[in-house]
Design an enzyme around this catalytic site. Structure first.
Site, PDB file in Angstrom:
ATOM      1  CG  HIS A  25      -2.048   1.016   1.070  1.00  0.00           C
ATOM      2  ND1 HIS A  25      -3.373   0.643   0.979  1.00  0.00           N
ATOM      3  CD2 HIS A  25      -2.046   2.356   0.988  1.00  0.00           C
ATOM      4  CE1 HIS A  25      -4.132   1.721   0.852  1.00  0.00           C
ATOM      5  NE2 HIS A  25      -3.330   2.783   0.857  1.00  0.00           N
ATOM      6  CG  HIS A  27      -1.432   6.034  -2.804  1.00  0.00           C
ATOM      7  ND1 HIS A  27      -2.438   5.683  -3.668  1.00  0.00           N
ATOM      8  CD2 HIS A  27      -1.862   5.685  -1.561  1.00  0.00           C
ATOM      9  CE1 HIS A  27      -3.441   5.151  -2.986  1.00  0.00           C
ATOM     10  NE2 HIS A  27      -3.113   5.141  -1.706  1.00  0.00           N
ATOM     11  CD  GLU A 216      -8.242   6.195   4.749  1.00  0.00           C
ATOM     12  OE1 GLU A 216      -7.205   6.734   5.160  1.00  0.00           O
ATOM     13  OE2 GLU A 216      -8.553   6.169   3.541  1.00  0.00           O
ATOM     14  CG  ASP A 295      -0.464   8.862   0.355  1.00  0.00           C
ATOM     15  OD1 ASP A 295      -0.129   8.715  -0.836  1.00  0.00           O
ATOM     16  OD2 ASP A 295      -1.612   8.610   0.770  1.00  0.00           O
TER      17      ASP A 295
END
Length: 364
Positions: A25, A27, A216, A295
């Site tokens: 996970h 980005h 989320e 991120d």
């Protein structure tokens, strides 16, 4: 979220940067180093928000935990605007792979929506081909497997998601530099999940993993709906599945892994404190977990920070940390031989001697 590092002394713990693991996970824009972002902004004459120049990592939520997502999106868009050509794209990907390799990752699945970069490089296909080519080069340089996840955005029309799914299907594979999955990201409160089902059917028919975000910003009912409509192999986040014990049972029964990003959850106000992230609850329910950094550019910590939080905040021992690493590999789209080798390496890490004396870790 403070970026201060507070040393915490632990006797005899194995080093987490030597623990083999998969990172599922991450980005593309969010993987940027803050120093690289500053370089790109200077190169293109772009003025960055103060929070990305002098207040890093930025405070995304107020004391009332309001508007965390909106500030996050504004800063993310500002960073993405700094990636303006092929050389920028290659640099971002190359550094993301290097940073993961330095932390002990042996397989990385990097998520990107090529729509954002297509205007600068001649279209969707060139944008994806640049990413795939650099993924192959970086994987070879750093001896790490790299798969690409093409992600559609909930903020755009579902027909565009179908276009991206067809594009992803053309480059489907399991080797480094291939597209391995199809995702759905951005604000999950926007768009109807069912409207994207056709795109996910295209992707699954091509052999791609279904890896949408969910659970989320919205709760258990949204996760149930995602399971029903998109048939995910993994869920990006999914942490709010704990709101329904029956949902946790369903996830375990269907072997759907959750990509849990503890630092992100706190930064965005999904949970108030690190201790509130229900990592143990998910694990105790028998649901597979793959820790992710999401991120790092905006949350301040990469993958190893999530493992440190699991150890220092959630009090997981080395057996449990090895379980997380093992489940990340099992949930990945790495080739079968790679997965078997990595699981053997994780077992070797677990059975190696722990540090003989106290080791200094960092509570991030």
């Amino acid at each position: 979220m403070s970026s201060a590092h507070h040393p915490v002394t632990h006797p005899g713990f194995r080093q987490l940067d030597t623990l083999p693991k998969a990172h599922l996970h991450l980005h593309f824009t969010g993987s940027l180093r803050i120093s690289t972002l500053a370089d790109l902004a200077d190169r293109h004459g772009i003025r960055l928000p103060h929070a990305l120049r002098q207040e890093w990592p930025p405070q995304l939520t107020s004391s009332a935990q309001t508007r965390g997502w909106f500030r996050f999106q504004r800063l993310y868009d500002a960073a993405r605007h700094c990636i303006r050509d092929e050389s920028d794209m290659r640099r971002v990907l190359r550094e993301a792979v290097q940073d993961d390799a330095d932390e002990g990752s042996c397989w990385l699945e990097l998520q990107i929506d090529p729509t954002s970069y297509a205007p600068y490089v001649g279209g969707l296909t060139p944008a994806l081909e640049i990413v795939l080519d650099e993924a192959r080069l970086a994987a070879h340089s750093h001896r790490i497997g790299v798969g690409i996840i093409v992600a559609a955005s909930r903020m755009r029309h579902p027909l565009e998601a179908r276009t991206l799914a067809r594009l992803a299907a053309r480059y489907a594979g399991q080797d480094s530099g291939s597209v391995v999955g199809f995702g759905l990201s951005n604000d999950e409160r926007r768009g109807d999940t069912g409207d994207f089902a056709a795109a996910f059917r295209i992707a699954r028919n091509a052999g791609l993993a279904s890896v949408p975000h969910g659970g989320e910003l919205m709760g258990a009912e949204a996760v149930h709906r995602t399971l029903d409509l998109l048939s995910p192999a993994r869920l990006g986040h999914g942490i709010r599945s704990v709101e329904d014990p029956r949902l946790l049972e369903r996830l375990a029964e269907q072997n759907v892994a959750l990509e849990v990003c503890p630092q992100s959850n706190v930064a965005l106000g999904v949970f108030e404190e690190s201790t509130d992230v229900p990592l143990r609850t998910v694990m105790d329910a028998g649901v597979r977990v793959a820790l992710g950094a999401d991120d790092p550019l905006l949350f301040g910590g990469r993958l190893n920070s999530q493992y440190h939080l699991a150890r220092e905040v959630h009090q997981l021992n080395d057996d449990q940390l090895a379980r997380l690493a093992r489940e990340s590999v099992e949930a990945s789209r790495a080739p079968d031989g790679t997965r078997r080798a990595l699981i053997n390496d994780i077992d070797s890490w677990l059975h190696s001697p722990a540090a003989l004396g106290p080791g200094v870790l960092h509570d991030r």
